[in-house]
Write an enzyme that holds these catalytic residues in place. Structure first.
Site, short mmCIF file in Angstrom:
data_model
loop_
_atom_site.label_atom_id
_atom_site.label_comp_id
_atom_site.label_asym_id
_atom_site.label_seq_id
_atom_site.Cartn_x
_atom_site.Cartn_y
_atom_site.Cartn_z
N ILE A 110 -12.73 -54.67 13.01
CA ILE A 110 -14.09 -55.04 12.74
C ILE A 110 -15.08 -53.21 13.91
O ILE A 110 -15.53 -53.76 13.82
CB ILE A 110 -14.11 -56.00 14.24
CG1 ILE A 110 -13.58 -56.36 15.33
CG2 ILE A 110 -13.79 -57.62 12.92
CD1 ILE A 110 -13.71 -56.95 16.13
N ASP A 111 -14.01 -52.58 13.65
CA ASP A 111 -14.74 -51.40 14.18
C ASP A 111 -15.53 -50.48 13.40
O ASP A 111 -15.85 -49.82 14.53
CB ASP A 111 -13.27 -50.34 15.19
CG ASP A 111 -12.46 -49.91 13.88
OD1 ASP A 111 -12.74 -49.94 12.64
OD2 ASP A 111 -11.13 -49.72 14.20
N HIS A 126 -12.54 -59.08 8.03
CA HIS A 126 -13.16 -59.88 9.42
C HIS A 126 -13.83 -59.83 9.47
O HIS A 126 -14.58 -60.00 11.35
CB HIS A 126 -10.82 -59.99 9.99
CG HIS A 126 -9.88 -60.71 10.28
ND1 HIS A 126 -8.87 -60.42 10.69
CD2 HIS A 126 -9.68 -61.58 9.47
CE1 HIS A 126 -8.24 -60.55 10.16
NE2 HIS A 126 -8.77 -61.70 8.91
N CYS A 137 -31.19 -68.08 10.94
CA CYS A 137 -32.05 -68.45 10.20
C CYS A 137 -30.39 -67.68 8.59
O CYS A 137 -30.73 -66.97 7.82
CB CYS A 137 -33.04 -67.45 9.92
SG CYS A 137 -32.72 -66.01 10.09
N CYS A 177 -36.58 -64.51 13.26
CA CYS A 177 -37.03 -66.20 13.56
C CYS A 177 -36.96 -65.82 15.08
O CYS A 177 -36.97 -66.98 15.67
CB CYS A 177 -36.28 -67.21 12.83
SG CYS A 177 -34.34 -67.02 12.79
N GLY A 212 -0.34 -49.56 9.21
CA GLY A 212 -1.22 -50.15 10.07
C GLY A 212 -1.24 -51.43 10.29
O GLY A 212 -2.54 -52.07 11.36
N THR A 213 -0.57 -52.44 9.96
CA THR A 213 -0.76 -54.18 10.13
C THR A 213 0.44 -54.83 9.94
O THR A 213 1.65 -54.28 9.50
CB THR A 213 -2.02 -54.58 8.73
OG1 THR A 213 -1.56 -56.25 9.06
CG2 THR A 213 -1.42 -54.49 7.76
N SER A 214 0.65 -55.61 11.40
CA SER A 214 1.65 -55.89 11.28
C SER A 214 2.00 -57.83 10.54
O SER A 214 3.44 -58.47 9.76
CB SER A 214 2.11 -57.45 12.35
OG SER A 214 0.89 -58.07 12.48
N PRO A 239 5.12 -47.28 12.03
CA PRO A 239 5.90 -46.92 12.72
C PRO A 239 7.21 -48.29 13.03
O PRO A 239 7.90 -47.65 13.55
CB PRO A 239 5.97 -46.24 14.49
CG PRO A 239 4.17 -46.53 14.26
CD PRO A 239 3.57 -47.63 12.36
P1 OAD Z 1 -1.24 -56.26 14.99
O1 OAD Z 1 -1.75 -56.02 16.04
O2 OAD Z 1 -1.31 -57.33 14.89
O3 OAD Z 1 -0.34 -55.01 13.69
C1 OAD Z 1 -0.74 -53.80 14.27
C2 OAD Z 1 0.30 -52.65 13.55
O4 OAD Z 1 0.14 -51.58 13.53
C3 OAD Z 1 2.49 -53.16 14.26
O5 OAD Z 1 2.57 -53.44 12.78
C4 OAD Z 1 1.99 -51.91 14.61
O6 OAD Z 1 3.88 -51.29 14.18
C5 OAD Z 1 1.08 -51.24 13.84
N1 OAD Z 1 0.83 -49.08 14.41
C6 OAD Z 1 1.15 -48.87 15.73
N2 OAD Z 1 0.22 -48.05 15.64
C7 OAD Z 1 0.05 -47.71 14.61
C8 OAD Z 1 -0.25 -46.38 13.75
N3 OAD Z 1 -0.37 -45.07 14.39
N4 OAD Z 1 -0.15 -45.77 12.89
C9 OAD Z 1 0.38 -47.27 11.97
N5 OAD Z 1 -0.02 -48.22 12.34
C10 OAD Z 1 0.19 -48.49 13.81
O7 OAD Z 1 -2.82 -56.27 14.39
P2 OAD Z 1 -3.13 -57.00 12.27
O8 OAD Z 1 -2.07 -56.19 11.43
O9 OAD Z 1 -4.34 -55.99 12.41
O10 OAD Z 1 -7.40 -61.37 14.12
O11 OAD Z 1 -3.31 -57.98 13.34
C11 OAD Z 1 -4.33 -59.00 11.97
C12 OAD Z 1 -5.06 -59.43 12.92
O12 OAD Z 1 -4.87 -60.40 13.80
C13 OAD Z 1 -6.05 -58.93 13.07
O13 OAD Z 1 -7.30 -58.89 12.46
C14 OAD Z 1 -6.46 -60.29 14.15
C15 OAD Z 1 -5.53 -60.28 15.04
O14 OAD Z 1 -5.70 -62.26 15.71
C16 OAD Z 1 -8.11 -62.18 14.03
O15 OAD Z 1 -8.98 -61.62 15.22
C17 OAD Z 1 -9.27 -62.68 12.80
ZN ZN Z 2 -32.95 -65.51 12.21
#
Ligand code: OAD
Ligand code: ZN
Length: 275
Positions: A110-111, A126, A137, A177, A212-214, A239
């Site tokens: 969201i950054d 997200h 509105c 509004c 970079g997502t778990s 990683p």
């Molecule tokens: P997580 O914190 O669950 O996972 C981050 C992943 O990034 C992990 O698997 C790390 O190993 C990996 N990581 C860390 N540093 C890295 C790097 N330099 N390069 C590549 N990978 C790296 O974050 P998300 O998977 O984004 O949702 O989490 C999913 C959602 O959970 C978020 O959008 C948020 C959260 O609750 C909401 O808030 C709705």
């Molecule tokens: Zn409004």
């Protein structure tokens, strides 16, 4: 680079043939921009309980009842959001789009850093912390990240009692509004945005990079599975191993900001040779 050279070269080769690749990103791609992830040690969910403060109502309650815990965490996050800049990983994705390889970036972040790095075709499932959404509105407006964060921090510093009025004083007013707005982000229990478009991009892709997502949060975590089922090659750059091992074709256990620029350079060199 040495240890994973073969995987990096394989990823570069697969991507060099792609024209409809997607990148599915999570907090890890912004870790090198100094924004902490959620689930790594010391991440946001180590500091606050998502079941308590991960919903809009829960966050309001925590702000009023546990301000001694929540406000310092918010201050630190604001500091990170103010100072962060797109990193080499974000920039490499923008290059891959310009090279005609990457079609769409689907991000859970969201950054705003993908947009600032120059990515055009972007699906923010997200939402975006720097887009305000009127609660009356429905009007939406983008705000500039750094001035917005500075103003928010100044307002937070002026609060003496953390009550509902104090919270209201933090909100941006709707230009249309005059009602209250809130950041247009998805909290727990709220609907994910642009889901049909994200599934469509996943299914259309010839390669999906999972960066970079778990893989802990659904429905977003099902995009790679759907892409794989539809025939895409799955490249995971992370990683540590994540929830996608079962559908991964190429796994690169590196930071996105190290691996992606190497891959882009490799593709550039190989296409130059062909010319
Ligand atoms: P997580 O914190 O669950 O996972 C981050 C992943 O990034 C992990 O698997 C790390 O190993 C990996 N990581 C860390 N540093 C890295 C790097 N330099 N390069 C590549 N990978 C790296 O974050 P998300 O998977 O984004 O949702 O989490 C999913 C959602 O959970 C978020 O959008 C948020 C959260 O609750 C909401 O808030 C709705
Ligand atoms: Zn409004």
């Amino acid at each position: 680079m040495g240890k994973w050279r073969q995987e990096l070269e394989e990823a570069a080769w697969v991507l060099s043939k792609a024209t409809r690749a997607t990148a599915f990103c999570g907090a890890g791609i912004s870790a090198e921009s100094s924004i902490p992830t959620f689930r790594d040690p010391g991440g946001l969910w180590d500091q606050i309980n998502p079941m308590e403060a991960g919903t809009a109502k829960g966050l309001l309650r925590a702000f009023q009842e546990k301000s001694d815990i929540i406000v310092p965490i918010l201050m630190t996050m604001l500091d990170r959001f103010e100072k962060s800049e797109p990193n080499a990983g974000h920039v490499a994705l923008s290059h891959l789009e310009k090279m005609g390889i990457l079609k769409t970036v689907i991000t859970q972040n969201i950054d705003n850093l993908h947009e600032e790095a120059g990515t055009n075709d972007l699906i923010e499932v997200h939402g975006n912390l720097f887009r305000m959404h009127c609660l009356s509105c429905g009007w939406k407006k983008k705000v500039d990240r750094k001035p917005y964060v500075q103003a928010l921090r100044n307002r937070l510093l002026k609060i003496a009692v953390y009550d509902l009025d104090a919270l209201i004083s933090l909100a941006v007013e709707c230009d249309q509004c005059g009602s209250l707005t809130r950041p247009d982000v998805v909290m727990f229990g709220e609907a994910v945005k642009s889901l049909p478009q994200a599934f469509d991009a996943s299914i259309q892709s010839d390669v999906m990079m999972v960066l970079g997502t778990s893989g802990a949060v659904f429905p977003a975590a099902s995009f790679p599975v759907e892409a794989k089922k539809a025939g895409a090659k799955i490249i995971v750059i992370n990683p540590t191993e994540n929830g996608f091992t079962h559908c991964t074709d190429i796994y690169i256990p590196m930071k996105a900001g190290d691996a992606l620029p190497f891959i882009v350079e490799k593709i550039k060199k190989s296409t130059e040779k062909q010319i």
